[in-house]
Design a protein around this motif. Structure first.
Motif, PDB file in Angstrom:
ATOM      1  N   GLN A  43      47.741  40.584  27.851  1.00  0.00           N
ATOM      2  CA  GLN A  43      48.387  39.275  27.880  1.00  0.00           C
ATOM      3  C   GLN A  43      47.495  38.234  28.546  1.00  0.00           C
ATOM      4  O   GLN A  43      47.412  37.089  28.090  1.00  0.00           O
ATOM      5  CB  GLN A  43      49.734  39.390  28.584  1.00  0.00           C
ATOM      6  N   GLN A  44      46.819  38.624  29.613  1.00  0.00           N
ATOM      7  CA  GLN A  44      45.912  37.697  30.279  1.00  0.00           C
ATOM      8  C   GLN A  44      44.811  37.247  29.328  1.00  0.00           C
ATOM      9  O   GLN A  44      44.467  36.061  29.259  1.00  0.00           O
ATOM     10  CB  GLN A  44      45.288  38.352  31.508  1.00  0.00           C
ATOM     11  N   SER A  46      60.271  35.128  33.252  1.00  0.00           N
ATOM     12  CA  SER A  46      58.942  35.193  33.850  1.00  0.00           C
ATOM     13  C   SER A  46      58.031  35.941  32.895  1.00  0.00           C
ATOM     14  O   SER A  46      58.393  37.011  32.404  1.00  0.00           O
ATOM     15  CB  SER A  46      58.975  35.920  35.199  1.00  0.00           C
ATOM     16  N   TYR A  47      56.886  35.357  32.606  1.00  0.00           N
ATOM     17  CA  TYR A  47      55.947  36.013  31.705  1.00  0.00           C
ATOM     18  C   TYR A  47      55.201  37.083  32.485  1.00  0.00           C
ATOM     19  O   TYR A  47      53.999  37.049  32.665  1.00  0.00           O
ATOM     20  CB  TYR A  47      54.976  34.993  31.112  1.00  0.00           C
ATOM     21  N   ALA A  48      55.971  38.030  32.988  1.00  0.00           N
ATOM     22  CA  ALA A  48      55.420  39.076  33.842  1.00  0.00           C
ATOM     23  C   ALA A  48      55.357  40.380  33.072  1.00  0.00           C
ATOM     24  O   ALA A  48      56.376  40.857  32.581  1.00  0.00           O
ATOM     25  CB  ALA A  48      56.283  39.260  35.085  1.00  0.00           C
ATOM     26  N   PRO A  49      54.198  40.966  32.937  1.00  0.00           N
ATOM     27  CA  PRO A  49      54.029  42.118  32.065  1.00  0.00           C
ATOM     28  C   PRO A  49      54.340  43.446  32.739  1.00  0.00           C
ATOM     29  O   PRO A  49      53.463  44.189  33.115  1.00  0.00           O
ATOM     30  CB  PRO A  49      52.552  42.042  31.682  1.00  0.00           C
ATOM     31  N   THR A  89      46.415  44.361  38.210  1.00  0.00           N
ATOM     32  CA  THR A  89      47.190  43.574  39.171  1.00  0.00           C
ATOM     33  C   THR A  89      46.847  42.094  39.086  1.00  0.00           C
ATOM     34  O   THR A  89      47.725  41.228  39.063  1.00  0.00           O
ATOM     35  CB  THR A  89      46.930  44.086  40.600  1.00  0.00           C
ATOM     36  N   THR A  90      45.566  41.782  39.024  1.00  0.00           N
ATOM     37  CA  THR A  90      45.132  40.385  38.927  1.00  0.00           C
ATOM     38  C   THR A  90      45.613  39.750  37.634  1.00  0.00           C
ATOM     39  O   THR A  90      46.032  38.584  37.608  1.00  0.00           O
ATOM     40  CB  THR A  90      43.602  40.301  39.000  1.00  0.00           C
ATOM     41  N   ALA A  91      45.570  40.511  36.553  1.00  0.00           N
ATOM     42  CA  ALA A  91      45.997  39.984  35.252  1.00  0.00           C
ATOM     43  C   ALA A  91      47.468  39.605  35.273  1.00  0.00           C
ATOM     44  O   ALA A  91      47.872  38.594  34.683  1.00  0.00           O
ATOM     45  CB  ALA A  91      45.730  41.014  34.152  1.00  0.00           C
ATOM     46  N   MET A  92      48.291  40.382  35.945  1.00  0.00           N
ATOM     47  CA  MET A  92      49.702  40.061  36.045  1.00  0.00           C
ATOM     48  C   MET A  92      49.901  38.716  36.745  1.00  0.00           C
ATOM     49  O   MET A  92      50.689  37.868  36.310  1.00  0.00           O
ATOM     50  CB  MET A  92      50.456  41.159  36.791  1.00  0.00           C
TER      51      MET A  92
END
Length: 591
Positions: A251-252, A162-165, A90-93
């Motif tokens: 990704q993070q 959005s760079y949202a994984p 969650t934090t990485a997103m």
């Protein structure tokens, strides 16, 4: 050849962590306690019959490998680790969203062409190679990180808004881990730290329903057909065993440690390019008209690549959005339906092949019943199969592949039908009479995971792949390149997921591409370096791509083969004995 390809099909599922207590959900009676006393008048207690060898998760031959002192050892996940794995994702997103830009880069280096005279320029520490990367999925991130590790200037353009994984965890197999270790040890170390080992248990194929006959052999639903380990071949090659890592975490890690802040630019899709010639590089034009200049352009923009479209002279409409790799796929039902429609029209123009399967996929928070012994398994059926893998943190990632025409859609949830996707899947994999449309009653493990999944988490997409890029003899000297432009990842070799090697081959691509570019001392030598990269990579990826495709096709006829005397048993035997050799080919430290 068909048997050998099916072997690879099994191994593609490899490295995916399954789940399990020491018995399957189908259940086995436990033995009576040793030394129990008999009381007068009491019926004697008899030991339960021994479990069928086909129900045993870890046979002795695999147990010996897993007991190797060098092999990772499975320990049940603690509540603390479960919480940490889920919170990390969650934090990485959130972090990934904050680390990219959609503008404010008016003074970026790629805005103006470098002062390169005709004939090119010498490369120096102050004036290194300048590289544009199209696509912010796994392949693009790897290429960008590899370029930065060699001192090159790099900019990555991602089409997603959005760079949202979104999308599930990714299996990083042993060969890919070696490539990442060479590219950036910090990235590698953090992936190992954040990942969950899946090579510490068994993987394999099961029959999903009662199948076979007296002549070909009978199989009960849930019986193992093929079992294998992935850790043995990895240890033989001196490689790190496979881990699974959440897409947002990957990704993070890349955005944080792979390259400088501001490298990734979202809402930016490269639509065409112009080779400037004479060592002066390339001019790329984005959909909004923005122009970018560099010495090199790498198309890592996925199966519907716009860079590939121009490189191979494909028709208009051969490139498209079709769900960004950076976003991990369609993010809602509306986009999912749009992607399904778009891909039908794009596929033929892009020379991509519909696999015959539609895939439903989800990640569910559930401790699977066989988690301690099984890391990855496939339940095989008629015209469909169900794949599950341990995702870490007491979660399971699962895929239901169903033979369905392309372009299909599911209705939106309504008060009358709040779970349309789950309802279909419960019908397809029912464990109750009268069974599915074929009359088959399924092993209950599939429903165990389906019932643990919210409707909103289930995503649907049609699966496409493509033929290896070896057909045009005029391109054999530079199969994936055009002067200072090259392609990598799914743009070059889309493949079915059976081998679990799609992303892993992207890792190898990124490493080899930048190793070749790293040897360049003058911009006029870039085309030769990219041509050599593509020649080195094309044969290995073509073999893996072709076997994955053939293996997937073979599944369609699986139930027929199981009923043919000699053919069915031979098919399973060859798959089992070939697995170590298949894995040895995949798990190589040299690529």
């Amino acid at each position: 050849m068909r048997c050998a390809s099916t072997v690879l099909l099994a191994c593609g599922l490899l490295a995916r962590g399954g789940a399990g207590a020491h018995v399957l959900r189908t259940g086995r009676a436990t033995s009576a306690a040793h030394g129990a006393r008999m009381v007068i008048g009491e019926r004697p207690k008899t030991a339960a019959p021994a479990a069928s060898p086909r129900k045993v998760n870890i046979p002795e031959r695999i147990r010996r490998v897993l007991d190797d002192p060098r092999a990772p050892k499975r320990t049940p996940e603690s509540p603390e680790r479960i919480r940490r794995v889920r919170e990390t994702a969650t934090t990485a997103m959130q972090d990934a969203r904050a680390m990219v830009t959609s503008g404010g880069d008016d003074d970026a280096w790629w805005r103006e062409p470098s002062p390169t005279p005709p004939g090119g320029r010498e490369l120096t520490e102050d004036e290194p190679l300048r590289v544009l990367v199209a696509g912010g999925g796994l392949a693009g991130l790897i290429v960008a990180a590899a370029c930065h590790s060699k001192g090159m200037r790099v900019a990555l353009f991602e089409q997603a808004s959005s760079y949202a994984p979104y999308g599930g965890p990714i299996q990083i197999q042993s060969n890919a881990l070696r490539a990442l270790q060479r590219i950036n040890p910090d990235v590698y170390n953090e992936l190992i730290e954040k990942g969950t080992v899946t090579a510490d248990r068994v993987s394999g194929l099961k029959i999903g329903y009662d199948a076979g006959n007296a002549l070909a052999g009978k199989y009960d639903k849930g019986d193992w057909l093929v079992r294998f380990d992935t850790v043995g071949p990895a240890l033989e090659a001196g490689l790190t065993p496979t881990v699974v890592v959440d897409r947002p975490v990957i990704q993070q890690i890349f955005v944080k440690h792979g390259f400088p802040p501001g490298t990734v630019r979202i809402r930016s899709r490269i639509s065409k390019y112009e080779v400037l010639g004479e060592g002066r590089g390339v001019k790329a034009t984005l959909e909004d008209g923005t122009v970018a200049y560099a010495d090199v352009l790498v198309g890592a923009d996925g199966i519907w690549s716009s860079v590939r479209k121009q490189m191979f002279g494909l028709d208009e409409g051969a490139g498209g959005f079709a769900a960004s790799g950076a976003a991990g796929g369609a993010i809602n039902n509306a986009e999912e339906r749009q992607v399904a429609r778009d891909t039908v029209s794009i596929a033929s123009k892009a020379r991509r092949r519909f696999s015959g399967f539609t895939c439903y996929a989800a990640l569910c928070e559930h401790r699977a019943s066989n988690i301690e012994e099984v890391s990855y398994q496939i339940l095989l059926g008629k015209d469909k199969y169900f794949v599950s893998t341990d995702a870490g943190g007491d979660r399971q990632q699962w895929f239901a592949l169903i033979r369905t025409p392309p372009g299909g859609e599911d209705q939106d949830p309504t008060p009358e039908c709040p779970t349309p996707k789950l309802d279909r899947l419960r019908r397809e994999f029912t464990d109750q009479p009268p069974g599915d449309a074929n009359g088959d009653i399924w092993d209950s493990f599939a429903l165990e995971l389906i019932d643990a999944t919210p409707e909103s988490e289930v995503k649907r997409r049609d699966l496409y792949d493509g033929a290896p890029l070896l057909r045009d003899p005029t391109r054999w000297l530079s199969p994936w390149s055009d002067g200072p432009v090259a392609i990598a990842g799914d743009a070059a070799h889309p493949m079915m997921p059976n081998l679990g090697q799609g992303g892993c081959q992207s890792c190898e691509d990124g490493y080899r591409l930048v190793e070749e570019l790293g040897s360049v001392k003058h911009t006029r030598d870039v085309p030769g370096a990219l041509a050599h990269y593509s020649r080195v990579r094309v044969l290995r990826t073509a073999i893996i791509q072709g076997i994955a495709q053939l293996g997937s096709d073979l599944l369609i006829d699986f139930d027929k083969m199981m009923n043919i005397p000699l053919v069915g048993p031979f098919f399973l035997f060859m798959t089992q004995v070939s697995m170590p050799w298949v894995l040895r080919y995949l798990y190589t430290p040299d690529f």
